[in-house]
Structure formats: structure tokens, C-alpha cells
Design a protein around this motif. Structure first.
Motif, PDB file in Angstrom:
ATOM      1  N   VAL A  17       0.842  -1.202   0.000  1.00 30.47           N
ATOM      2  CA  VAL A  17       0.000   0.000   0.000  1.00 30.47           C
ATOM      3  C   VAL A  17       0.879   1.254   0.000  1.00 30.47           C
ATOM      4  O   VAL A  17       0.634   2.199  -0.752  1.00 30.47           O
ATOM      5  CB  VAL A  17      -0.965  -0.010   1.202  1.00 30.47           C
ATOM      6  N   ILE A  18       1.914   1.248   0.821  1.00 31.41           N
ATOM      7  CA  ILE A  18       2.827   2.397   0.873  1.00 31.41           C
ATOM      8  C   ILE A  18       3.544   2.571  -0.465  1.00 31.41           C
ATOM      9  O   ILE A  18       3.687   3.692  -0.966  1.00 31.41           O
ATOM     10  CB  ILE A  18       3.838   2.231   2.026  1.00 31.41           C
ATOM     11  N   TYR A  19       4.005   1.473  -1.061  1.00 31.78           N
ATOM     12  CA  TYR A  19       4.712   1.532  -2.336  1.00 31.78           C
ATOM     13  C   TYR A  19       3.829   2.098  -3.448  1.00 31.78           C
ATOM     14  O   TYR A  19       4.260   2.972  -4.201  1.00 31.78           O
ATOM     15  CB  TYR A  19       5.215   0.141  -2.728  1.00 31.78           C
ATOM     16  N   VAL A  20       2.602   1.613  -3.533  1.00 27.83           N
ATOM     17  CA  VAL A  20       1.690   2.093  -4.579  1.00 27.83           C
ATOM     18  C   VAL A  20       1.378   3.576  -4.379  1.00 27.83           C
ATOM     19  O   VAL A  20       1.405   4.361  -5.330  1.00 27.83           O
ATOM     20  CB  VAL A  20       0.405   1.238  -4.613  1.00 27.83           C
ATOM     21  N   SER A  21       1.124   3.961  -3.140  1.00 24.71           N
ATOM     22  CA  SER A  21       0.833   5.371  -2.854  1.00 24.71           C
ATOM     23  C   SER A  21       2.027   6.255  -3.199  1.00 24.71           C
ATOM     24  O   SER A  21       1.875   7.317  -3.814  1.00 24.71           O
ATOM     25  CB  SER A  21       0.481   5.545  -1.375  1.00 24.71           C
ATOM     26  N   LEU A  22       3.209   5.820  -2.806  1.00 25.63           N
ATOM     27  CA  LEU A  22       4.413   6.591  -3.082  1.00 25.63           C
ATOM     28  C   LEU A  22       4.699   6.669  -4.578  1.00 25.63           C
ATOM     29  O   LEU A  22       5.120   7.715  -5.084  1.00 25.63           O
ATOM     30  CB  LEU A  22       5.592   5.967  -2.347  1.00 25.63           C
ATOM     31  N   SER A  23       4.435   5.601  -5.304  1.00 29.68           N
ATOM     32  CA  SER A  23       4.636   5.603  -6.754  1.00 29.68           C
ATOM     33  C   SER A  23       3.701   6.584  -7.444  1.00 29.68           C
ATOM     34  O   SER A  23       4.121   7.350  -8.323  1.00 29.68           O
ATOM     35  CB  SER A  23       4.415   4.204  -7.332  1.00 29.68           C
ATOM     36  N   PHE A  24       2.416   6.562  -7.055  1.00 26.02           N
ATOM     37  CA  PHE A  24       1.458   7.504  -7.647  1.00 26.02           C
ATOM     38  C   PHE A  24       1.820   8.945  -7.315  1.00 26.02           C
ATOM     39  O   PHE A  24       1.757   9.827  -8.169  1.00 26.02           O
ATOM     40  CB  PHE A  24       0.036   7.205  -7.187  1.00 26.02           C
ATOM     41  N   TYR A  25       2.224   9.187  -6.079  1.00 30.34           N
ATOM     42  CA  TYR A  25       2.595  10.537  -5.666  1.00 30.34           C
ATOM     43  C   TYR A  25       3.818  11.019  -6.443  1.00 30.34           C
ATOM     44  O   TYR A  25       3.851  12.143  -6.948  1.00 30.34           O
ATOM     45  CB  TYR A  25       2.876  10.575  -4.163  1.00 30.34           C
ATOM     46  N   SER A  26       4.840  10.165  -6.542  1.00 30.53           N
ATOM     47  CA  SER A  26       6.061  10.537  -7.244  1.00 30.53           C
ATOM     48  C   SER A  26       5.788  10.822  -8.719  1.00 30.53           C
ATOM     49  O   SER A  26       6.330  11.774  -9.297  1.00 30.53           O
ATOM     50  CB  SER A  26       7.093   9.418  -7.110  1.00 30.53           C
ATOM     51  N   ARG A  27       4.944  10.012  -9.336  1.00 32.14           N
ATOM     52  CA  ARG A  27       4.605  10.221 -10.747  1.00 32.14           C
ATOM     53  C   ARG A  27       3.821  11.527 -10.935  1.00 32.14           C
ATOM     54  O   ARG A  27       4.037  12.252 -11.907  1.00 32.14           O
ATOM     55  CB  ARG A  27       3.807   9.035 -11.260  1.00 32.14           C
ATOM     56  N   LEU A  68      11.588   1.139  -4.588  1.00 32.90           N
ATOM     57  CA  LEU A  68      11.568  -0.255  -4.133  1.00 32.90           C
ATOM     58  C   LEU A  68      12.233  -0.423  -2.765  1.00 32.90           C
ATOM     59  O   LEU A  68      12.068  -1.446  -2.114  1.00 32.90           O
ATOM     60  CB  LEU A  68      12.234  -1.167  -5.159  1.00 32.90           C
ATOM     61  N   GLY A  69      12.961   0.582  -2.321  1.00 34.46           N
ATOM     62  CA  GLY A  69      13.534   0.565  -0.973  1.00 34.46           C
ATOM     63  C   GLY A  69      12.479   0.469   0.102  1.00 34.46           C
ATOM     64  O   GLY A  69      12.781   0.097   1.246  1.00 34.46           O
ATOM     65  N   VAL A  70      11.246   0.776  -0.246  1.00 36.21           N
ATOM     66  CA  VAL A  70      10.127   0.631   0.693  1.00 36.21           C
ATOM     67  C   VAL A  70      10.020  -0.826   1.141  1.00 36.21           C
ATOM     68  O   VAL A  70       9.659  -1.101   2.281  1.00 36.21           O
ATOM     69  CB  VAL A  70       8.804   1.093   0.034  1.00 36.21           C
ATOM     70  N   TYR A  71      10.352  -1.757   0.277  1.00 41.64           N
ATOM     71  CA  TYR A  71      10.330  -3.173   0.641  1.00 41.64           C
ATOM     72  C   TYR A  71      11.636  -3.599   1.317  1.00 41.64           C
ATOM     73  O   TYR A  71      11.627  -4.355   2.277  1.00 41.64           O
ATOM     74  CB  TYR A  71      10.125  -4.054  -0.598  1.00 41.64           C
ATOM     75  N   ILE A  72      12.749  -3.127   0.817  1.00 34.86           N
ATOM     76  CA  ILE A  72      14.053  -3.625   1.238  1.00 34.86           C
ATOM     77  C   ILE A  72      14.430  -3.160   2.639  1.00 34.86           C
ATOM     78  O   ILE A  72      14.891  -3.955   3.462  1.00 34.86           O
ATOM     79  CB  ILE A  72      15.121  -3.213   0.211  1.00 34.86           C
ATOM     80  N   VAL A  73      14.250  -1.891   2.935  1.00 37.25           N
ATOM     81  CA  VAL A  73      14.713  -1.336   4.203  1.00 37.25           C
ATOM     82  C   VAL A  73      13.983  -1.946   5.413  1.00 37.25           C
ATOM     83  O   VAL A  73      14.645  -2.443   6.331  1.00 37.25           O
ATOM     84  CB  VAL A  73      14.620   0.207   4.190  1.00 37.25           C
ATOM     85  N   PRO A  74      12.650  -1.956   5.470  1.00 36.44           N
ATOM     86  CA  PRO A  74      12.003  -2.532   6.658  1.00 36.44           C
ATOM     87  C   PRO A  74      12.291  -4.020   6.853  1.00 36.44           C
ATOM     88  O   PRO A  74      12.518  -4.469   7.983  1.00 36.44           O
ATOM     89  CB  PRO A  74      10.512  -2.306   6.420  1.00 36.44           C
ATOM     90  N   VAL A  75      12.312  -4.782   5.775  1.00 34.42           N
ATOM     91  CA  VAL A  75      12.597  -6.211   5.901  1.00 34.42           C
ATOM     92  C   VAL A  75      14.036  -6.412   6.365  1.00 34.42           C
ATOM     93  O   VAL A  75      14.308  -7.279   7.208  1.00 34.42           O
ATOM     94  CB  VAL A  75      12.321  -6.938   4.561  1.00 34.42           C
ATOM     95  N   GLY A  76      14.950  -5.619   5.874  1.00 34.40           N
ATOM     96  CA  GLY A  76      16.339  -5.706   6.313  1.00 34.40           C
ATOM     97  C   GLY A  76      16.508  -5.351   7.776  1.00 34.40           C
ATOM     98  O   GLY A  76      17.246  -6.018   8.513  1.00 34.40           O
ATOM     99  N   VAL A  77      15.815  -4.310   8.215  1.00 35.52           N
ATOM    100  CA  VAL A  77      15.884  -3.904   9.621  1.00 35.52           C
ATOM    101  C   VAL A  77      15.308  -5.008  10.520  1.00 35.52           C
ATOM    102  O   VAL A  77      15.899  -5.335  11.556  1.00 35.52           O
ATOM    103  CB  VAL A  77      15.140  -2.563   9.842  1.00 35.52           C
ATOM    104  N   ILE A  78      14.199  -5.577  10.133  1.00 31.18           N
ATOM    105  CA  ILE A  78      13.604  -6.661  10.917  1.00 31.18           C
ATOM    106  C   ILE A  78      14.543  -7.868  10.966  1.00 31.18           C
ATOM    107  O   ILE A  78      14.718  -8.490  12.015  1.00 31.18           O
ATOM    108  CB  ILE A  78      12.227  -7.046  10.366  1.00 31.18           C
TER     109      ILE A  78
END
Length: 88
Positions: A17-27, A68-78
């Protein structure tokens, strides 16, 4: 184990949800900047063509891929937190 799977499924849904929202906003921001750039510069082509070409270049840019860092950073931190709590 079920709790762990449930955590990652819920995390994946939230991050999507965050990725899709951020993608639409950035575009949308990029589109707005292209329209302003067209108005400020020479109008060699019509606005829609200028914006479409700019968005095609944006789709292949590194900025788009950085989202795509939206996926990588939180999973890496966890993963680091789990490792540190279990093995140190």
C-alpha cells in the motif's frame, strides 16, 4: 511459526500500500514538474507529447527504482533485529 508468517504477510500488504501510494505521488509530482517546464521553455511540441515523453524517461530512471527501498529497508531492519536478538 504461524505468527511469523502472519507478521510478514501483514507487513507485505502494508508495504505494498505504501509503495503504490508513493509511486502515484512521485509520478504526479514528476508530471507537474514537466508541465511547468513546458510552460517555461520553448514549446516545440504540444504539452501532452512533452509530458508523455518525460514520463517515459522517468519510468526508466533510477529514482523510480529507489522507491523499491520501501520493501528492502524494513525487511532488512527486521532481519537484523531478529539476528541480533537471537545470536548475540
Amino acid at each position: 511459526m504461524i505468527g511469523f508468517i502472519r507478521l510478514f504477510v501483514m507487513l507485505f500488504v502494508a508495504l505494498t500500500v505504501i509503495y503504490v501510494s508513493l509511486s502515484f505521488y512521485s509520478r504526479a509530482v514528476r508530471k507537474s514538474k514537466l508541465k511547468k517546464k513546458w510552460h517555461a521553455g520553448k514549446q516545440l511540441v504540444d504539452r501532452d507529447t512533452f509530458v508523455q515523453r518525460g514520463l517515459e524517461r522517468y519510468d526508466g530512471s533510477i529514482r523510480r527504482k529507489l522507491i523499491l527501498g520501501v520493501y528492502i529497508v524494513p525487511v532488512g531492519v527486521i532481519a537484523v533485529i531478529i539476528y541480533l536478538t537471537n545470536f548475540t
